[in-house]
Motif scaffolding. Structure first.
Motif, PDB file in Angstrom:
ATOM      1  N   ASP A 174       0.805  -1.226   0.000  1.00  0.00           N
ATOM      2  CA  ASP A 174       0.000   0.000   0.000  1.00  0.00           C
ATOM      3  C   ASP A 174       0.838   1.276   0.000  1.00  0.00           C
ATOM      4  OD1 ASP A 174      -2.149  -1.703   0.119  1.00  0.00           O
ATOM      5  OD2 ASP A 174      -2.435  -1.508   2.286  1.00  0.00           O
ATOM      6  N   ASN A 175       2.145   1.133   0.192  1.00  0.00           N
ATOM      7  CA  ASN A 175       3.044   2.295   0.189  1.00  0.00           C
ATOM      8  C   ASN A 175       4.201   2.003  -0.770  1.00  0.00           C
ATOM      9  OD1 ASN A 175       2.080   4.096   2.702  1.00  0.00           O
ATOM     10  ND2 ASN A 175       1.933   1.932   3.264  1.00  0.00           N
ATOM     11  N   PRO A 176       3.943   2.070  -2.066  1.00  0.00           N
ATOM     12  CA  PRO A 176       4.964   1.685  -3.051  1.00  0.00           C
ATOM     13  C   PRO A 176       6.264   2.480  -2.953  1.00  0.00           C
ATOM     14  CG  PRO A 176       3.100   2.819  -4.092  1.00  0.00           C
ATOM     15  CD  PRO A 176       2.686   2.495  -2.702  1.00  0.00           C
ATOM     16  N   GLU A 177       6.208   3.668  -2.340  1.00  0.00           N
ATOM     17  CA  GLU A 177       7.445   4.442  -2.189  1.00  0.00           C
ATOM     18  C   GLU A 177       8.450   3.717  -1.282  1.00  0.00           C
ATOM     19  OE1 GLU A 177       4.557   6.070   0.976  1.00  0.00           O
ATOM     20  OE2 GLU A 177       4.486   5.274  -1.074  1.00  0.00           O
ATOM     21  N   TYR A 178       7.953   2.835  -0.411  1.00  0.00           N
ATOM     22  CA  TYR A 178       8.852   2.073   0.455  1.00  0.00           C
ATOM     23  C   TYR A 178       9.675   1.063  -0.337  1.00  0.00           C
ATOM     24  CZ  TYR A 178       6.229   3.835   4.530  1.00  0.00           C
ATOM     25  OH  TYR A 178       5.644   4.634   5.484  1.00  0.00           O
ATOM     26  N   LEU A 179       9.137   0.628  -1.459  1.00  0.00           N
ATOM     27  CA  LEU A 179       9.812  -0.405  -2.247  1.00  0.00           C
ATOM     28  C   LEU A 179      11.142   0.088  -2.793  1.00  0.00           C
ATOM     29  CD1 LEU A 179       6.770  -1.889  -4.213  1.00  0.00           C
ATOM     30  CD2 LEU A 179       7.826  -2.741  -2.101  1.00  0.00           C
ATOM     31  N   GLU A 180      11.277   1.410  -2.915  1.00  0.00           N
ATOM     32  CA  GLU A 180      12.542   1.975  -3.373  1.00  0.00           C
ATOM     33  C   GLU A 180      13.651   1.775  -2.340  1.00  0.00           C
ATOM     34  OE1 GLU A 180      11.952   6.055  -4.313  1.00  0.00           O
ATOM     35  OE2 GLU A 180      10.211   5.671  -5.618  1.00  0.00           O
ATOM     36  N   HIS A 181      13.248   1.522  -1.105  1.00  0.00           N
ATOM     37  CA  HIS A 181      14.211   1.347  -0.019  1.00  0.00           C
ATOM     38  C   HIS A 181      14.245  -0.103   0.477  1.00  0.00           C
ATOM     39  CE1 HIS A 181      14.540   5.745   0.320  1.00  0.00           C
ATOM     40  NE2 HIS A 181      13.243   5.739   0.060  1.00  0.00           N
ATOM     41  N   LEU A 182      13.681  -0.997  -0.315  1.00  0.00           N
ATOM     42  CA  LEU A 182      13.663  -2.426   0.007  1.00  0.00           C
ATOM     43  C   LEU A 182      14.646  -3.155  -0.906  1.00  0.00           C
ATOM     44  CD1 LEU A 182      12.461  -5.108   1.175  1.00  0.00           C
ATOM     45  CD2 LEU A 182      10.705  -4.928  -0.606  1.00  0.00           C
ATOM     46  N   TYR A 183      15.502  -3.975  -0.317  1.00  0.00           N
ATOM     47  CA  TYR A 183      16.415  -4.793  -1.112  1.00  0.00           C
ATOM     48  C   TYR A 183      16.044  -6.265  -0.909  1.00  0.00           C
ATOM     49  CZ  TYR A 183      20.642  -6.898  -3.009  1.00  0.00           C
ATOM     50  OH  TYR A 183      21.515  -7.648  -3.755  1.00  0.00           O
ATOM     51  N   ILE A 184      15.758  -6.933  -2.007  1.00  0.00           N
ATOM     52  CA  ILE A 184      15.424  -8.357  -1.949  1.00  0.00           C
ATOM     53  C   ILE A 184      16.706  -9.154  -2.088  1.00  0.00           C
ATOM     54  CG2 ILE A 184      14.118 -10.233  -2.980  1.00  0.00           C
ATOM     55  CD1 ILE A 184      12.359  -8.147  -1.683  1.00  0.00           C
ATOM     56  N   GLU A 185      17.078  -9.847  -1.021  1.00  0.00           N
ATOM     57  CA  GLU A 185      18.289 -10.659  -1.014  1.00  0.00           C
ATOM     58  C   GLU A 185      17.982 -12.063  -1.525  1.00  0.00           C
ATOM     59  OE1 GLU A 185      21.324 -11.345  -1.583  1.00  0.00           O
ATOM     60  OE2 GLU A 185      22.017  -9.966  -0.002  1.00  0.00           O
ATOM     61  N   SER A 186      18.953 -12.674  -2.128  1.00  0.00           N
ATOM     62  CA  SER A 186      18.787 -14.012  -2.679  1.00  0.00           C
ATOM     63  C   SER A 186      18.652 -15.057  -1.579  1.00  0.00           C
ATOM     64  CB  SER A 186      19.986 -14.359  -3.571  1.00  0.00           C
ATOM     65  OG  SER A 186      19.996 -15.723  -3.902  1.00  0.00           O
TER      66      SER A 186
END
Length: 405
Positions: free
Chosen positions: A356-368
């Motif tokens: 619901d807060n897509p701006e947070y996705l810019e600060h999310l790193y998906i690790e393997s």
């Protein structure tokens, strides 16, 4: 040497007078009468009209200070200077005492003198160099504590030495100082956190906390483990503990990284460069492995890093906590005796916040999953619940892998 044998100071014999005083001081013995005589003579010269000002550094006076330090009379040296300069001891005197004290192994006097130097000239590089020398060569906790207090993380000159000191205190099992020096070396703080109920998952966390705590001590991170329920009534409600724990850290003013690790997860690679990893991700707010779906907000929070030094990281935790409190009421928790039956879970709540807060996705790193959150991950492994595998079997798997760590 009796006072009557000292040369008298005159306007026309100043140089000769200084030479004779210096000679007498070099021949100084421990007898009190000799010291008294020289003290009187030095005071007489300092008060002479031809003594320009207190910034001057007369060789004989420096030698006298050094001689007192070398003969174990540091207290006498300080009292003499306080009396002579009316408690306004010039910078060069503090430096002279500090250098002589280091050379003579008088650690406490050296630290005290260099702290006086810092008060007069806060940007003096000699203070940091001296405290490093005392800490390294004498393993002084006091010097280490002052060094951690005074050292600026913006100073790149001594980063390598900070890391060396961190390793020294790690070997000495001094976690507090090791953590402080690792933080100075890398500019980061990190808490490794675990939690569990005191019943069902207790046997498992007692296995994993051993290795996780050991890794924390090796790299200079702090380690915390909470057994019990922060909220709720049934053992499985311990899964929600991480939310109020993170909220409490923010309220207590902790602005650093948190590495959360579930009770069934453990650090497998002791050589993993935690600080280098965090430095590479210093602009991220959240690091987690992917969940079961492909949506960018679908993460697994069995293992995750969250940066409470980031305003976004703190905002995510605050929203997570607020959503948790509004969704999971006391009556809901009381009736939820079975895991995940007709009740929201902590992972779905944070996934919803990210969605619901897509701006947070810019600060999310998906690790393997090859790095964290899988049974064969290189850094942090997790023995997840899976169909056909009992709790006892998962516990045996963990014990088998940990026995050689």
């Amino acid at each position: 040497m009796p006072e009557s044998h000292l040369p008298k100071s005159t306007e026309n014999s100043q140089d000769e007078y200084c030479k004779n005083i210096l000679k007498n001081i070099r021949n100084l013995r421990i007898e009190n009468r000799t010291r008294e005589a020289i003290t009187i003579s030095i005071k007489s010269f300092i008060e002479h009209p031809h003594y320009v000002d207190e910034s001057h550094e007369p060789a004989f006076l420096k030698q006298y200070i050094i001689s007192l330090i070398e003969t174990g009379n540091s207290t006498r040296a300080k009292e003499f200077l306080e009396d002579m300069f009316c408690d306004k001891i010039p910078l060069w005197c503090h430096i002279t005492i500090g250098r002589a004290a280091i050379k003579n192994g008088d650690v406490d006097t050296a630290i005290e003198s260099y702290l006086c130097v810092h008060k007069i000239t806060p940007n003096s590089t000699e203070v940091i160099d001296a405290l490093i020398s005392i800490t390294k060569n004498h393993r002084s906790r006091l010097a280490a504590i002052e060094l951690i207090r005074l050292y600026s993380t913006e100073d790149n000159t001594h980063k390598g030495m900070m890391a060396d000191l961190a390793r020294i205190f790690t070997r000495n099992n001094d976690q507090e100082l090791a953590s402080g020096f690792f933080r100075l070396a890398h500019g980061h703080k990190c808490r490794i956190v675990q939690t569990s109920d005191p019943v069902n998952y207790f046997p498992m966390i007692m296995e994993t906390l051993r290795v996780n705590q050991h890794y924390a001590s090796l790299v200079g991170a702090s380690y915390e483990c909470f057994l019990g329920l922060h909220v709720g009534y049934h053992p499985w409600h311990a899964t929600f503990n991480r939310i109020p724990m993170l909220k409490n850290m923010i309220e207590q003013g902790y602005y650093g990284w948190v590495l959360y690790i579930d009770a069934d997860a453990y650090i497998y690679d002791y050589t993993f460069d935690l600080w280098g990893y965090l430095d590479a991700h210093k602009h991220e707010a959240l690091i987690a492995a992917p969940g079961s779906g492909k949506a960018p907000w679908d993460i697994n929070i069995g293992i995750f890093f969250i940066n409470l030094g980031s305003s976004i990281g703190r905002e995510i935790v605050n929203r997570w906590h607020a959503e948790f409190e509004s969704t999971l009421t006391e009556s809901t928790m009381l009736n939820a005796s079975e895991p995940w039956v007709n009740i929201a879970n902590d992972q779905s709540i944070i996934q919803g916040i990210l969605r619901d807060n897509p701006e947070y996705l810019e600060h999310l790193y998906i690790e393997s999953n090859k790095i964290i959150n899988s049974s064969k991950a290189s850094f942090i492994r997790q023995k997840l619940r899976r169909q056909g595998v009992s709790f006892a079997e998962r516990l045996d798997e963990i014990r088998m892998e940990l026995k050689d760590l």
